[in-house]
Motif scaffolding. Structure first.
Motif, PDB file in Angstrom:
ATOM      1  N   ILE A 285      -2.504   1.626   7.899  1.00 11.39           N
ATOM      2  CA  ILE A 285      -3.118   1.071   6.526  1.00 11.39           C
ATOM      3  C   ILE A 285      -4.603   0.401   6.968  1.00 11.39           C
TER       4      ILE A 285
ATOM      5  N   GLN B  52       0.822  -1.105  -0.084  1.00 11.12           N
ATOM      6  CA  GLN B  52      -0.064  -0.097  -0.088  1.00 11.12           C
ATOM      7  C   GLN B  52       0.946   1.257   0.031  1.00 11.12           C
TER       8      GLN B  52
ATOM      9  N   GLU C 196      -5.117   2.216  -0.463  1.00 12.46           N
ATOM     10  CA  GLU C 196      -5.871   1.133  -0.175  1.00 12.46           C
ATOM     11  C   GLU C 196      -7.406   1.091  -0.121  1.00 12.46           C
TER      12      GLU C 196
END
Ligand SMILES: C[S@@+](CC[C@H](N)C(=O)[O-])C[C@H]1O[C@@H](n2cnc3c(N)ncnc32)[C@H](O)[C@@H]1O
Length: 289
Positions: free
Chosen positions: A94, A73, A79
């Motif tokens: 993330i 990512q 993401e």
């Protein structure tokens, strides 16, 4: 360089990652990103040639991932969360799929209570990239949304994400609920995915998480409960007659977090839910003033 098809590049990335003890799905995500294709398109166009330029980019990304644990990512800069694409970088956690289940749990409960289409005031504590606040704003068109974070860098990312997705969120910098307490706001929905990993577990995390997600987003004191304690202490100033509290929890916190809630709200109606992997992951509590 000899010509290679999508199929061949995918197979090569998979073998390379396997040999280096990394998740093999990373190669497919890089192919999707650099070719601008969905997963289905990769398979439908498997015999198409991949240009040398794209292959070099993929190889460079793979080597960064293998050598330093750099999350895919961070390599691609985004993401997906709840069907929308969010910008991510080293300043924010993330987004995890488990957090989608937390959002879904909130929406289902509001529907059950007939609160889905009424004006609601909500706050997302420790918003990070802004995934929860932005998603709830999009899914609950009548909601007024606040979101806090201690990290000004994270708030910058959250603001960019909300703006890009055309969601109006009132972002505030400060210690959990402190900034909204100062404004004397009260809430129908209070949600948080706070840091909840015990400091002592630091060494058991993979390098992808430990060295790349911000420490501020991961660790919460020796027992992992420091953030819950602080948030629950602050709650009495911001709850209404009927407030939904939704917290993401660690897999071994199904007893400790409800106990902390009950100590402050003895009449709370509390449910613990598991995620798709059957780990205890969410606490939902109806609180009243
Ligand atoms: C586990 S991350 C969750 C981020 C995002 N909500 C998500 O679900 O992806 C926890 C967030 O809490 C923030 N945080 C940590 N300590 C805080 C504090 N004292 N006050 C406000 N936010 C805090 C971190 O900066 C981080 O963004």
């Amino acid at each position: 360089m000899e010509a290679k098809t999508i199929f061949e590049v995918r197979r090569w990335t998979s073998l390379f990652l396997q040999e280096n003890n990394r998740e093999t799905g990373v190669g497919e995500l890089l192919l999707q990103h650099h070719l601008g294709m969905t997963r289905a398109q990769l398979f439908a166009n498997a015999r198409d040639e991949v240009s040398v330029d794209v292959r070099q980019k993929i190889e460079l990304n793979l080597r960064q991932h293998v050598a330093h644990g750099t999350p895919v990512q961070h390599l691609i800069g985004t993401e997906e969360f709840y069907g929308r694409l969010f910008k991510v970088n080293q300043d924010v956690l993330i987004p995890r799929p488990e957090t989608e289940e937390l959002v879904l749990g909130i929406l289902n409960r509001l529907k059950q209570k007939g609160m889905f289409s009424v004006p609601l005031t909500c706050v997302d504590i420790g918003t990070g990239s802004g995934i929860i606040a932005t998603t709830l704003t999009k899914e609950l068109p009548h909601a007024t949304m606040y979101a806090t974070d201690i990290s000004t860098e994270a708030l910058q990312v959250a603001e960019q994400n909300a703006h890009a997705l055309d969601a109006t969120v009132q972002f505030r910098q400060g210690n959990f609920l402190a900034p909204v307490i100062d404004e004397e706001a009260t809430f129908d929905v209070i949600v948080s995915n706070p840091p909840y990993i015990p400091e002592r577990d630091r060494d058991s995390l993979s390098d992808v998480v430990r060295d790349h997600d911000p420490s501020l987003a991961l660790f919460a004191g020796e027992d992992g409960l420091a953030a819950y304690r602080r948030i629950i202490e602050q709650l009495p100033s911001v709850v209404k007659k009927d407030t939904l509290l939704a917290l993401e929890i660690g897999h071994d916190q199904r007893h400790t977090v409800p106990t902390l809630i009950e100590a402050t709200f003895p009449n709370a109606q509390i449910e613990v839910e598991q995620d798709i992997n059957q780990n205890d992951r969410m606490v939902f509590a109806w609180l009243s003033k």
